[in-house]
Design a protein around this motif. Structure first.
Motif, PDB file in Angstrom:
ATOM      1  N   CYS A  21     -15.527 -19.816  41.951  1.00 36.54           N
ATOM      2  CA  CYS A  21     -14.633 -20.756  41.282  1.00 36.54           C
ATOM      3  C   CYS A  21     -14.044 -21.765  42.258  1.00 36.54           C
ATOM      4  O   CYS A  21     -13.864 -22.926  41.908  1.00 36.54           O
ATOM      5  N   TYR A  69      -9.848 -27.246  35.190  1.00 36.37           N
ATOM      6  CA  TYR A  69     -10.852 -26.207  35.413  1.00 36.37           C
ATOM      7  C   TYR A  69     -10.482 -24.951  34.641  1.00 36.37           C
ATOM      8  O   TYR A  69      -9.356 -24.465  34.728  1.00 36.37           O
ATOM      9  N   CYS A  92     -11.756 -20.960  34.014  1.00 41.42           N
ATOM     10  CA  CYS A  92     -12.676 -19.905  34.419  1.00 41.42           C
ATOM     11  C   CYS A  92     -13.498 -19.505  33.202  1.00 41.42           C
ATOM     12  O   CYS A  92     -12.956 -19.136  32.167  1.00 41.42           O
ATOM     13  N   GLU A 115      -8.557 -17.560  44.879  1.00 47.66           N
ATOM     14  CA  GLU A 115      -9.054 -18.944  44.841  1.00 47.66           C
ATOM     15  C   GLU A 115      -8.160 -19.860  45.681  1.00 47.66           C
ATOM     16  O   GLU A 115      -8.646 -20.721  46.423  1.00 47.66           O
ATOM     17  N   HIS A 158      -7.883 -12.828  41.144  1.00 45.15           N
ATOM     18  CA  HIS A 158      -8.854 -13.939  41.132  1.00 45.15           C
ATOM     19  C   HIS A 158      -8.249 -15.285  41.547  1.00 45.15           C
ATOM     20  O   HIS A 158      -8.729 -15.945  42.466  1.00 45.15           O
ATOM     21  N   HIS A 159      -7.189 -15.685  40.869  1.00 44.56           N
ATOM     22  CA  HIS A 159      -6.642 -17.016  41.165  1.00 44.56           C
ATOM     23  C   HIS A 159      -5.878 -17.049  42.489  1.00 44.56           C
ATOM     24  O   HIS A 159      -5.873 -18.062  43.187  1.00 44.56           O
TER      25      HIS A 159
HETATM   26 ZN   LIG Z   1     -12.511 -18.348  38.060  1.00 42.11          ZN
END
Ligand SMILES: [Zn+2]
Length: 491
Positions: free
Chosen positions: A213, A27, A29, A242, A238-239
């Motif tokens: 995401c 994956y 982003c 996630e 962000h991660h």
């Molecule tokens: Zn992302």
């Protein structure tokens, strides 16, 4: 072979192991489609492309997902400013992005058929948020929903941040004043006036960026998958978010096995910014006449974890490199075509190039050591040039050279061997011209010289060059296809 990659989560190089043998769930982003992507973005995408090409070359079946963020503050602001509907505003940037990927010879994400868009995956996001609420990992406040960071003790494991010390209760964002803790982040935003809005159990609103995401990656790759990548700026928050969302909702760990982050680039030694005038989108460089493959080479040639200093001088040099590769390839191609029947396994050169290819693969196995891989590649190209110059086993050597460029293109994506054949009538004209030039009185005979020039010009009109080598040596053909050959790049 064992592939080692630096895993941000582990904080060290680790042997790459997939959940299912021979298959990789990957994956990336994707871009926020409110503007054209810039070369900093493309450095990340080119690095990811090298990784994907390498894994595929190693026989893995890679399922590569890349989302498009088509709803957020920037896209909404852009659409409002231009008085357009959100989709109407984002669509040209989606098309431009996919076009840019092709221009840089970056493989398009291959799953699902179309790149998933946030606005088309909202039911999945709502479900995920509901699950988090059920598990007490999220809470609703006045139409918005927040993630309760305190519910996930491992929060910070990717970015190695100790957030326990940072929970201060400072309210920075006026939209989020209802959060229990300042570190809690938004999963669902209540819509304001003049904003696109989707129905949800919490009223009209839109998803936060991070939940997109988690929802899209797990939908297409499962709750636990192999590879997740992005620019280094995405590590936090962000991660990190996630991971908290995904593992918090499913209880399955790890959400992702290997996290690969690409370091940002500098332009002329400085951070790229519009105000400094060192900000480049791909179209800016194409308009200046730089070749897409030179741009790709520049972005690829420094290890993904090291700082890349992008300069126009460096880009020019990369252009020279591409030219040299083109020249070598077309020499091989012309010789292979003019004397058919060559065989790679018959050539000494073929064996040496197989060895070189193995060494290149070994270099890439070591956390994609691109500098070493490219050094080995150029060494091999030098060897091809010398062998062809010396006319050693020319027929077989030329075929070996062509094969080598096919293989290395698959890996590096420099697109050198895109043209696999010289049209036979042009090859015929080339041979005819050589016969004319080979006449003993050629230097004195104006007629023959005129004939030779005519044949060269005819070939030129078909979009090919004749490259004359040393006197008495066979010439080669080269297709005009680069910007510097007078061919404009369509965009
Ligand atoms: Zn992302």
């Amino acid at each position: 072979v064992n592939i080692f990659l630096f895993n941000t989560l582990a904080g060290k190089k680790e042997a790459f192991q997939t959940i299912d043998e021979g298959r990789v769930g990957f994956y990336s982003c994707g871009p926020t489609v409110y503007d054209y992507a810039h070369i900093g973005n493309f450095r990340t995408f080119v690095a990811q492309d090298l990784l994907r090409r390498f894994l595929e070359q190693q026989g893995y079946h890679v399922r590569h997902v890349m989302n498009l963020t088509d709803v957020d503050d920037k896209t909404i602001a852009g659409a409002n400013q231009e008085k357009k509907k959100l989709e109407e505003f984002t669509e040209p940037y989606v098309a431009a992005f996919q076009n840019d990927l092709n221009t840089l010879n970056i493989l398009q994400p291959n799953y699902p058929d179309k790149q998933p868009r946030a606005t088309q995956e909202i039911p999945e996001m709502i479900q995920l948020i509901q699950k988090l609420i059920q598990k007490n990992a999220a809470y609703e406040r006045e139409g918005s929903v927040y993630y309760r960071v305190a519910s996930f003790p491992e929060y910070g494991k990717l970015s190695k941040k100790d957030l326990g010390k940072n929970v201060t209760g400072v309210r920075v964002d006026v939209d989020e004043y209802e959060r229990e803790e300042a570190t809690d982040f938004v999963l669902w935003k209540k819509s304001k006036e003049n904003e696109p809005s989707w129905d949800s159990p919490w009223g009209g609103g839109r998803p936060g960026w991070h939940i997109e995401c988690s929802a899209m990656s797990m939908k297409y790759l499962g709750t636990s998958f192999d590879l997740h990548s992005g620019g280094e700026d995405l590590i936090f928050p962000h991660h990190e978010n996630e991971i908290a969302q995904s593992e918090g909702a499913t209880g399955r760990k790890p959400f992702v096995r290997h996290w690969i982050h690409v370091k940002h680039l500098l332009v002329d030694g400085e951070k790229m910014s519009k105000s400094k005038g060192n900000f480049f989108q791909l179209k800016d460089l194409l308009e200046k006449g730089y070749d897409p493959m030179a741009i790709r080479y520049s972005l690829l040639s420094v290890h993904y974890g090291a700082q890349l200093n992008f300069t126009l001088q460096g880009l020019k040099e990369a252009g020279e490199v591409i030219k040299k590769l083109d020249d070598c390839y077309f020499q091989c191609l012309t010789h292979a075509n003019r004397t058919p029947g060559g065989n790679k396994s018959g050539a000494q050169l073929g064996k040496k190039l197989d060895t070189a290819m193995n060494e290149i693969v070994n270099a890439l196995c070591d956390d994609l050591n691109i500098s070493k891989a490219l050094a080995l590649f150029h060494e091999a190209v030098g060897l091809i040039n010398r062998t062809i110059d010396e006319r050693t086993d020319l027929q077989n050597s030329a075929v070996s050279g062509v094969t080598f460029f096919n293989e290395t293109d698959r890996l590096f994506g420099f697109d050198i061997s895109k043209i696999a054949e010289t049209p036979s009538e042009l090859l015929h004209a080339l041979l005819q011209r050589e016969e004319v030039r080979g006449a003993s009185d050629f230097k004195q005979n104006k007629e023959l010289q005129k004939k030779s020039d005519e044949l060269r010009d005819n070939i030129g009109m078909r979009g090919w060059f004749v490259k004359d080598l040393r006197p008495g040596e066979p010439s080669t053909l080269k297709k005009k296809r680069r910007v510097w050959d007078g061919v404009q790049v369509n965009r």
